[in-house]
Structure formats: structure tokens, C-alpha cells
Design a protein around this motif. Structure first.
Motif, PDB file in Angstrom:
ATOM      1  N   ILE A  33       1.265   2.563 -10.251  1.00 16.63           N
ATOM      2  CA  ILE A  33       0.313   2.624  -9.138  1.00 16.63           C
ATOM      3  C   ILE A  33      -0.600   1.394  -9.144  1.00 16.63           C
ATOM      4  N   ALA A  34      -1.054   1.003 -10.327  1.00 10.32           N
ATOM      5  CA  ALA A  34      -1.903  -0.190 -10.424  1.00 10.32           C
ATOM      6  C   ALA A  34      -1.151  -1.434  -9.962  1.00 10.32           C
ATOM      7  N   LEU A  35       0.092  -1.579 -10.399  1.00 12.48           N
ATOM      8  CA  LEU A  35       0.878  -2.743  -9.995  1.00 12.48           C
ATOM      9  C   LEU A  35       1.155  -2.726  -8.498  1.00 12.48           C
ATOM     10  N   LYS A  36       1.359  -1.532  -7.966  1.00  7.23           N
ATOM     11  CA  LYS A  36       1.573  -1.406  -6.521  1.00  7.23           C
ATOM     12  C   LYS A  36       0.327  -1.803  -5.751  1.00  7.23           C
ATOM     13  N   ALA A  37      -0.836  -1.502  -6.304  1.00  5.85           N
ATOM     14  CA  ALA A  37      -2.083  -1.878  -5.634  1.00  5.85           C
ATOM     15  C   ALA A  37      -2.135  -3.374  -5.392  1.00  5.85           C
ATOM     16  N   GLU A  38      -1.786  -4.161  -6.397  1.00  5.69           N
ATOM     17  CA  GLU A  38      -1.769  -5.614  -6.196  1.00  5.69           C
ATOM     18  C   GLU A  38      -0.681  -6.020  -5.211  1.00  5.69           C
ATOM     19  N   GLU A  39       0.478  -5.399  -5.313  1.00  3.98           N
ATOM     20  CA  GLU A  39       1.605  -5.756  -4.444  1.00  3.98           C
ATOM     21  C   GLU A  39       1.271  -5.578  -2.967  1.00  3.98           C
ATOM     22  N   VAL A  40       0.543  -4.495  -2.626  1.00  6.23           N
ATOM     23  CA  VAL A  40       0.272  -4.211  -1.204  1.00  6.23           C
ATOM     24  C   VAL A  40      -1.048  -4.800  -0.738  1.00  6.23           C
ATOM     25  N   GLY A  41      -1.684  -5.621  -1.586  1.00 10.27           N
ATOM     26  CA  GLY A  41      -2.862  -6.354  -1.145  1.00 10.27           C
ATOM     27  C   GLY A  41      -4.191  -5.657  -1.345  1.00 10.27           C
ATOM     28  N   LEU A  42      -4.229  -4.620  -2.177  1.00 11.54           N
ATOM     29  CA  LEU A  42      -5.511  -4.000  -2.500  1.00 11.54           C
ATOM     30  C   LEU A  42      -6.225  -4.845  -3.552  1.00 11.54           C
ATOM     31  N   ASP A  43      -7.517  -4.604  -3.694  1.00  7.48           N
ATOM     32  CA  ASP A  43      -8.339  -5.456  -4.555  1.00  7.48           C
ATOM     33  C   ASP A  43      -8.606  -4.875  -5.936  1.00  7.48           C
ATOM     34  N   VAL A  44      -8.663  -3.544  -6.029  1.00  5.74           N
ATOM     35  CA  VAL A  44      -9.200  -2.896  -7.228  1.00  5.74           C
ATOM     36  C   VAL A  44      -8.306  -1.748  -7.666  1.00  5.74           C
ATOM     37  N   PHE A  45      -8.119  -1.630  -8.966  1.00 10.91           N
ATOM     38  CA  PHE A  45      -7.596  -0.403  -9.563  1.00 10.91           C
ATOM     39  C   PHE A  45      -8.611   0.072 -10.591  1.00 10.91           C
ATOM     40  N   ALA A  46      -9.009   1.336 -10.489  1.00 12.76           N
ATOM     41  CA  ALA A  46      -9.992   1.905 -11.407  1.00 12.76           C
ATOM     42  C   ALA A  46      -9.437   3.171 -12.044  1.00 12.76           C
ATOM     43  N   LYS A  70       0.026  -7.778 -16.583  1.00  9.72           N
ATOM     44  CA  LYS A  70       1.100  -7.668 -15.606  1.00  9.72           C
ATOM     45  C   LYS A  70       0.648  -7.998 -14.180  1.00  9.72           C
ATOM     46  N   THR A  71      -0.614  -8.389 -14.022  1.00 14.48           N
ATOM     47  CA  THR A  71      -1.142  -8.699 -12.692  1.00 14.48           C
ATOM     48  C   THR A  71      -1.823 -10.061 -12.717  1.00 14.48           C
ATOM     49  N   GLU A  72      -2.133 -10.567 -11.537  1.00 13.41           N
ATOM     50  CA  GLU A  72      -2.760 -11.881 -11.436  1.00 13.41           C
ATOM     51  C   GLU A  72      -4.103 -11.846 -10.726  1.00 13.41           C
ATOM     52  N   LYS A  73      -4.251 -10.979  -9.725  1.00 12.76           N
ATOM     53  CA  LYS A  73      -5.456 -10.975  -8.915  1.00 12.76           C
ATOM     54  C   LYS A  73      -6.225  -9.664  -8.989  1.00 12.76           C
ATOM     55  N   LEU A  74      -5.594  -8.605  -9.359  1.00  8.64           N
ATOM     56  CA  LEU A  74      -6.176  -7.263  -9.288  1.00  8.64           C
ATOM     57  C   LEU A  74      -7.433  -7.155 -10.129  1.00  8.64           C
ATOM     58  N   LEU A  75      -8.503  -6.640  -9.538  1.00 13.12           N
ATOM     59  CA  LEU A  75      -9.731  -6.391 -10.268  1.00 13.12           C
ATOM     60  C   LEU A  75      -9.608  -5.064 -10.992  1.00 13.12           C
ATOM     61  N   LEU A  76      -9.916  -5.069 -12.270  1.00 11.67           N
ATOM     62  CA  LEU A  76      -9.753  -3.898 -13.129  1.00 11.67           C
ATOM     63  C   LEU A  76     -11.112  -3.243 -13.347  1.00 11.67           C
ATOM     64  N   SER A  77     -11.170  -1.960 -13.100  1.00 10.95           N
ATOM     65  CA  SER A  77     -12.451  -1.278 -13.196  1.00 10.95           C
ATOM     66  C   SER A  77     -12.253   0.114 -13.761  1.00 10.95           C
ATOM     67  N   MET A 320       0.572   4.365  -0.694  1.00 10.23           N
ATOM     68  CA  MET A 320      -0.068   3.077  -0.914  1.00 10.23           C
ATOM     69  C   MET A 320       0.512   2.001  -0.008  1.00 10.23           C
ATOM     70  N   GLU A 321       1.810   2.077   0.294  1.00 13.80           N
ATOM     71  CA  GLU A 321       2.403   1.144   1.255  1.00 13.80           C
ATOM     72  C   GLU A 321       1.707   1.270   2.608  1.00 13.80           C
ATOM     73  N   ILE A 322       1.508   2.506   3.043  1.00 13.32           N
ATOM     74  CA  ILE A 322       0.840   2.732   4.324  1.00 13.32           C
ATOM     75  C   ILE A 322      -0.597   2.229   4.259  1.00 13.32           C
ATOM     76  N   LEU A 323      -1.273   2.558   3.171  1.00 13.28           N
ATOM     77  CA  LEU A 323      -2.666   2.157   3.011  1.00 13.28           C
ATOM     78  C   LEU A 323      -2.809   0.639   3.034  1.00 13.28           C
ATOM     79  N   GLY A 324      -1.968  -0.045   2.259  1.00 17.12           N
ATOM     80  CA  GLY A 324      -2.089  -1.488   2.138  1.00 17.12           C
ATOM     81  C   GLY A 324      -1.647  -2.255   3.367  1.00 17.12           C
ATOM     82  N   LYS A 325      -0.677  -1.725   4.100  1.00 20.35           N
ATOM     83  CA  LYS A 325      -0.099  -2.486   5.212  1.00 20.35           C
ATOM     84  C   LYS A 325      -0.611  -2.058   6.580  1.00 20.35           C
TER      85      LYS A 325
END
Length: 374
Positions: A33-46, A70-77, A320-325
Motif C-alpha cells: 500500500i505504501a509503495l502504491k501511494a508513491e506510484e499513484v502520486g500521493l505524498d504521504v504514507f503514515a 523502496k521509495t524515492e519521494k514518499l513522505l514517511l510519517s 488507491m488507483e481511483i484516489l490517485g488518478k
């Protein structure tokens, strides 16, 4: 504005199949789920922090460190870091270490948790919950901001000539949110330091959310951190989407009806009316979420709860696909279109705090004295 996902890490049987994931499967699902968050353009996984079944998130920094690799941009919280029962010395070490591992992609949310027995498990008295939150957080600030700490308080042994290691990345402590759904003292604490205030916003009516956020904003201004509408606010939310409202409710109803936190209580329709839970089309989620600012004011972070109540991970990833796109791009544009120019669009990040320099207010253990009278 930041958008993301928060997980409470419950291990719950799927009521439609009876299958309960193992703890290992649930941890793997949260990682996906965290990796998917970055993939679909979300900013944060907490991630939450719990130390009791049916939850598995007992070691947030371990998990976030793995996700960081495993991520590059995702903010971890965190959705909760237990400031009451964790030793602030260990919090200081763990999250500074995570800062270094992730290149600064870290902030965290202080909370008292939702499980009373956790206090005696860690040698604490639940009747002192607020006092623990206040004292432990102040010590944490010192540990992150003073190279040598001499300290004595009520709830742990004194420190003499102590240096926390590693020091925060770039000499800049992580930004902190204070999460609370019912304690005005925590809203006051967040305002006093000029930190962020996060209202979970998934179980309470909008009038309660409005009252708590308003208190924080008023006190933020009182302590001289800026105008009330410039205070740093985050909100939770809870959604499930389908091609039609009827289809979304048909799919989600068995999970709602049997969820450990609210199952066998109010109906899905009643709960959706009383709280921000939105089960419907992406357009309905957009409309409902945009309405949060009508009573909470312009805010900086929106986190959604999606992966709970036994929902299969494949369904969560589809959501998450729906949410991100389909949802978040519209929300970003609309929230920013409405936001006054003087109101921050994002909460502080490591980069913005470093750019503010070592003399900025974030580096103060004690905030500057109030600029207005009580």
C-alpha cells in the motif's frame, strides 16, 4: 497540499470469505500500500503504532525504514507515535536515524493511543496521560535541539550531560504533528510550539472537528506563530468508491457491518451522515472532502483511511488507483484555487525547514513569547 494514506494496521478477517491474513501477510500488504501511494502520486504514507492484537504496527521506524529504501519521494510519517508510553530518548534516536536513512522524508504525529492497557505494559499510569504527553514532548524537543542535555522531570530518570545520537539530519528536527480527537490540552500543546495539529476526523461529527480545530487556530495565533488561518492543520478521512453509490455501498457494507471499531452499531447510512465517512462515487468523495474546509478552514494535509476492516489488499490497491488518478488531482486543484495567498499550501518539510536556517523558530526548544495578551 499533501494527500496520503494512513493505516491502523488491524489484522481483521474478511467477512465475505472468513479469511484472516497472518501478521506477516498484513505487514506485506501495508508495504504494498505504501509503495502504491508513491506510484499513484500521493505524498504521504503514515502508519499507526499499536502494541496489542489485532494490530501489527508495533515498530513504525522499522517499517518506515524499509519503505524508505523502496521509495524515492514518499513522505514517511506516523498516524500515532506514542509520546506517553515511549521513552522520548528512544523516540529522538529512532526518528533522527530514520531521517538520515530517508534523506529527510520524515515527519511524525504524537498521540496517546487508543488502548488503555498499553500504559501499565510500559510502566506508565494512564491517569497521567496528559502530563506524560506534555513532559515527554518537551524533553524530546530538547534532545533534538541541544547538543548536551541536562534534564530532570517527573516521569523518567534525570539526564546529565546526555547527547542524543544521531543528531537530526542537517541539524534540523523532523516536523511534528499532535494528533487528538477529544483532548483540548493537546490542541493547546500543538499551538504553543507552533507545531501541526491533526484531527483524525473519522469517528466524530463535523461540529466536534470544527470546535477542536478552531481552538488550535485561536491558540496558534495567541502564541504569536501567525494568523489563525495560517495554522498547520491536517485531517483524516475515510472513503470507499464505486462506479455508482449503490455499487460502492453494496461492496463496502459487509466490511462496515463487521468492522471491529464500529461494526454492529449505527447503519452505514447513519454513520455516513454523522461522520465524514464517504461511500459513493469519486465525484461524491471530491465534493464531500472539499466541504471539510467549510468548517475546518483551509488546511495542509489530508490523509485517508482505506485499508481496514478486512478489505483485501487487492481491493485497497484498486481504491488507491481511483484516489490517485481521479480524486486527488481534482482536490489539489480545487483546494489551491480557493486558498488565500497568505495561507500555507503545504506543511513544513525537511527542505523548507533547512532553508529557513538554524535561527528559525523551528529550532527553538521553547517558542518565542506570545506577541499578544491572553
Amino acid at each position: 497540499m499533501q494527500f496520503g494514506i494512513f493505516s491502523v494496521s488491524d489484522v481483521t478477517a474478511d467477512p465475505t470469505t472468513g479469511k484472516r491474513p497472518t501478521e506477516g501477510e498484513r505487514i506485506e500488504a501495508m508495504t504494498r500500500i505504501a509503495l502504491k501511494a508513491e506510484e499513484v502520486g500521493l505524498d504521504v504514507f503514515a502508519t499507526g503504532e499499536h502494541h496489542n492484537p489485532p494490530f501489527v504496527a508495533s515498530s513504525p521506524t522499522t517499517h518506515l525504514g524499509y519503505i524508505a529504501a523502496k521509495t524515492e519521494k514518499l513522505l514517511l510519517s506516523t498516524a500515532t507515535t506514542l509520546i506517553t508510553t515511549n521513552d522520548p530518548v528512544k523516540i529522538a534516536e529512532d526518528y533522527a536515524f530514520l531521517q538520515h536513512l530517508s534523506g529527510g522524508r520524515v515527519d511524525l504525529m504524537m498521540g496517546r493511543g487508543n488502548t488503555g492497557p498499553v500504559y501499565p505494559w510500559f510502566g506508565k499510569d494512564i491517569r497521567k496521560g496528559i502530563e506524560l504527553a506534555v513532559e515527554n514532548y518537551h524533553l524530546l524537543r530538547k534532545l533534538w535541539r541541544e547538543p548536551v542535555v541536562n534534564w530532570q522531570g517527573e516521569f523518567r530518570t534525570p539526564l546529565q550531560g546526555y547527547t542524543s545520537t544521531p543528531a537530526p539530519l542537517d541539524g534540523t528536527p523532523p516536523f511534528v504533528w499532535h494528533g487528538s480527537i477529544r483532548s483540548p490540552e493537546i490542541a493547546e500543546q500543538a499551538a504553543y510550539y507552533g507545531d501541526g495539529f491533526f484531527h483524525n476526523h473519522i469517528f466524530w461529527n463535523k461540529e466536534h472537528t470544527e470546535q477542536m480545530v478552531r481552538l488550535y487556530r485561536q491558540r496558534f495565533e495567541h502564541y504569536g506563530h501567525g494568523a489563525a488561518d495560517q495554522a498547520i492543520v491536517g485531517l483524516g478521512g475515510q472513503v470507499f468508491m464505486g462506479t455508482t453509490e449503490a455499487e460502492a455501498k453494496r461492496q463496502f457494507r459487509p466490511y462496515f457491518d463487521n468492522a471491529p471499531v464500529y461494526g454492529h452499531g449505527p447503519s452505514l447510512e447513519d454513520f455516513s451522515e454523522l461522520t465524514p465517512l464517504t461511500v459513493g462515487t469519486p465525484e461524491q468523495v471530491i465534493e464531500r472532502t472539499l466541504g471539510f474546509a467549510d468548517y475546518a478552514g483551509d488546511y495542509q494535509r489530508q490523509l485517508f483511511l482505506i485499508d481496514h476492516a478486512g478489505l483485501p489488499v487487492e481491493v485497497v490497491l484498486e481504491q488507491m488507483e481511483i484516489l490517485g488518478k481521479e480524486v486527488v488531482p481534482v482536490l489539489r486543484a480545487e483546494f489551491e484555487r480557493r486558498r488565500p495567498a497568505h495561507v500555507p499550501s503545504d506543511p513544513p518539510t525537511h527542505a523548507s525547514l533547512v532553508a529557513a536556517g538554524p535561527d528559525g523558530p523551528h529550532h527553538l526548544v521553547e517558542p518565542a513569547r506570545p506577541k499578544v495578551d491572553a
